[in-house]
Design an enzyme around this catalytic site. Structure first.
Site: not given
Ligand code: GLC
Ligand code: CA
Length: 525
Positions: A95, A193, A235, A309-310
């Site tokens: 990640d 991310d 993402e 995971h979100d």
């Molecule tokens: C992304 C991750 C999340 C995190 C955020 C800040 O959305 O998936 O879990 O809190 O970025 O890094």
């Protein structure tokens, strides 16, 4: 490994398997479960962050990009995982948290010291008169005062996650160097991310899709990814069917895949965002998912996913627990045969549901704490704000993986860092499901095998939606020459009338009676 052959399993390491009895999942825990992952049928693992971190945001706040956090083990454990996984034909994807670091990262500690520190411009600093009203995604202003120099630093997330300044070429080179280091160590690529935020132009109030975003991604591609033929998945919560091609058109040499989220965000409340959601609407959902397949099909390769995971567990999002087993078996059929790379989030293959956290003392996620007052500020009454923050908290999908019927579902011998589901729910675990040929796990294994058998159809074929206007069916075909694979799912708690299927060819797999709630059938000719 060919990009289009990948099936990626997401591990949230903290909650996967604890090998040394401290209540926290770790890298040796992952090593010890590689046979399980092989038997599931995946060939790559995306690990949520494992690097040194004060863990203000579960490791998405990195203090040292070069070393494993002691909570998860040693650097050697990661090297061992890379080797052992490779021996089983499984690649490791890290990640890449590139938009921000931890406020404990030495770069930030330096940057804070003085306005002329060499690291000052690694971050984004402004005088009081220069700051604006951009809000942090976790609530409150995105600007925090640092008394040392009297300036404010920018953070899109928690105040312990200062944003990096990608406009600084030195910072960019530092990041590329780090990426190359890990690629040289044998990881096959990165999940990136909130990558859409790195090109931001704060003073112009632009956070997502900033003016230089695609320049940076191209540069990153040339300086790291292309050289190693690395896998890259961005993402991008704000991407849409037009902007997607900018990331993905192979000619532009940026990323391989992005996670697009419109199929989720379309149900979010305009004021309270994900914390209050509209009821699920299958027609709207289908429209979004089918558009991913149909817009620029020659230029984009999709990232297919239900969970991460979100976000809430999919059973709780798309159905209800009375139909838990059936819906958990139907959901994979809705996406595993589409054009793209499937992502499976740990526990999804078991039918895990939200953890139903009821008490604030069981919450670990920083976002829930900061958003609770924020919801109240936006007009929700306090009691409701507390409930919504509890129920929607990301901890709900991060509860420990359920391995067997023993204490803590076999996740750990010690008290887990986050509560395991109540006992009654633990019948959904690996040991039980491996014994049962009708389990959710068995269905995932079977469907992944079937996908493998029809891989060229998926890779080279054309996606065709079926019964688009039907309010209960989710159905599609992959077509290549004379060959057609058809997937028909009853995505409804009611029975469905299925229009004539005789032309679809031979029935090759099914779960549930034809037309039964949450059943599926797959045909091939
Ligand atoms: C992304 C991750 C999340 C995190 C955020 C800040 O959305 O998936 O879990 O809190 O970025 O890094
Ligand atoms: Ca541990």
């Amino acid at each position: 490994m060919n990009l289009k052959d990948l099936v990626i399993y997401q591990i949230y390491p903290r909650s996967f398997f604890d090998s040394n009895g401290d209540g926290i999942g770790d890298i040796q825990g992952i090593c010890s479960k590689l046979d399980y992952l092989s038997s599931l049928g995946v060939n790559a693992l995306w690990l949520s962050p494992i690097f040194v971190s004060p863990m203000k945001d579960g490791g998405y706040d990195i203090a040292d990009y070069y070393h494993v956090d002691p909570l998860f083990g040693k650097d050697e454990d990661l090297f061992e995982l890379i080797e052992k996984a490779k021996a089983k034909g499984i690649g490791i994807i890290l990640d890449l948290v590139a938009n921000h670091t931890s406020d404990q990262n030495p770069w930030f500690l330096e940057s804070k010291k003085s306005k002329d520190n060499p690291y000052r411009d690694f971050y984004i600093w402004r005088d009081k008169e220069e700051i604006n009203d951009i809000q942090s995604a976790f609530g409150g202003s995105a600007w925090t005062l640092d008394k040392t120099t009297g300036q404010y630093y920018f953070h899109l997330f928690a105040k312990e996650q200062p944003d990096l300044n990608w406009a600084n070429p030195k910072l960019r080179d530092t990041m590329y160097q780090m990426m190359n280091y890990w690629l040289d160590k044998g990881v096959i690529g990165f999940r990136m991310d909130v990558i859409e935020n790195i090109g931001k132009d704060i003073d112009a109030h632009i956070v997502n899709d900033g003016p230089r975003l695609h320049d940076y991604l191209h540069e990153m591609n040339q300086k790291c990814l292309a050289k190693h033929q690395a896998v890259s998945i961005g993402e991008t919560w704000c991407s849409n069917n037009e902007t997607r091609v900018l990331y993905l058109d192979p000619k532009r040499e940026e990323l391989n895949m992005i996670f697009q989220f419109d199929q989720l965000t379309m149900f979010f409340d305009p004021i309270f965002n994900k914390w209050v959601q509209k009821p699920f609407d299958l027609l709207a959902y289908k429209k979004a998912i089918f558009a991913h397949q149909l817009v620029h099909p020659k230029k984009v390769w999709n990232a297919l996913f239900l969970e991460n995971h979100d976000i809430a567990r999919s059973i709780d999002r798309y159905g209800d627990r009375n139909s838990r087993k059936a819906i958990a078996k139907m959901l994979p059929a809705t996406f595993l045969f589409q054009k793209g790379t499937p992502f499976i989030y740990q526990g999804e293959e078991l039918g895990m549901i939200n953890a139903d956290i009821q008490n604030w003392n069981e919450i670990r996620d920083t976002e829930a704490f900061t958003m609770r007052p924020e919801l109240a500020k936006k007009g929700m009454d306090e009691e409701m704000a507390s409930k919504k923050a509890l129920w929607t908290s990301r901890d709900n999908c991060r509860s420990p993986m359920q391995w067997n019927n023993s204490k803590n579902a076999g996740f750990s011998k010690a008290e887990p860092w986050l509560k395991v589901h109540d006992k009654e729910l633990n019948e959904y675990n690996v040991e039980n499901e491996e014994k049962d040929s009708k389990s959710i796990l068995a269905t995932y294994q079977k469907l992944l095998q079937l996908r493998k058998e029809h891989l060229s159809l998926i890779q080279e074929g054309k996606f065709v939606p079926l019964f688009e206007e039907d309010p209960k069916l989710f159905a599609y075909q992959m077509v290549l020459g004379e060959h057609v694979l058809s997937v028909v799912c009853v995505f409804s708690k009611q029975e469905a009338q299925i229009p004539s299927l005789s032309h679809l060819g031979k029935l090759i797999d099914a779960e549930g009676e034809l037309g039964a709630p949450y059943s599926y059938s797959i045909y091939y000719r």
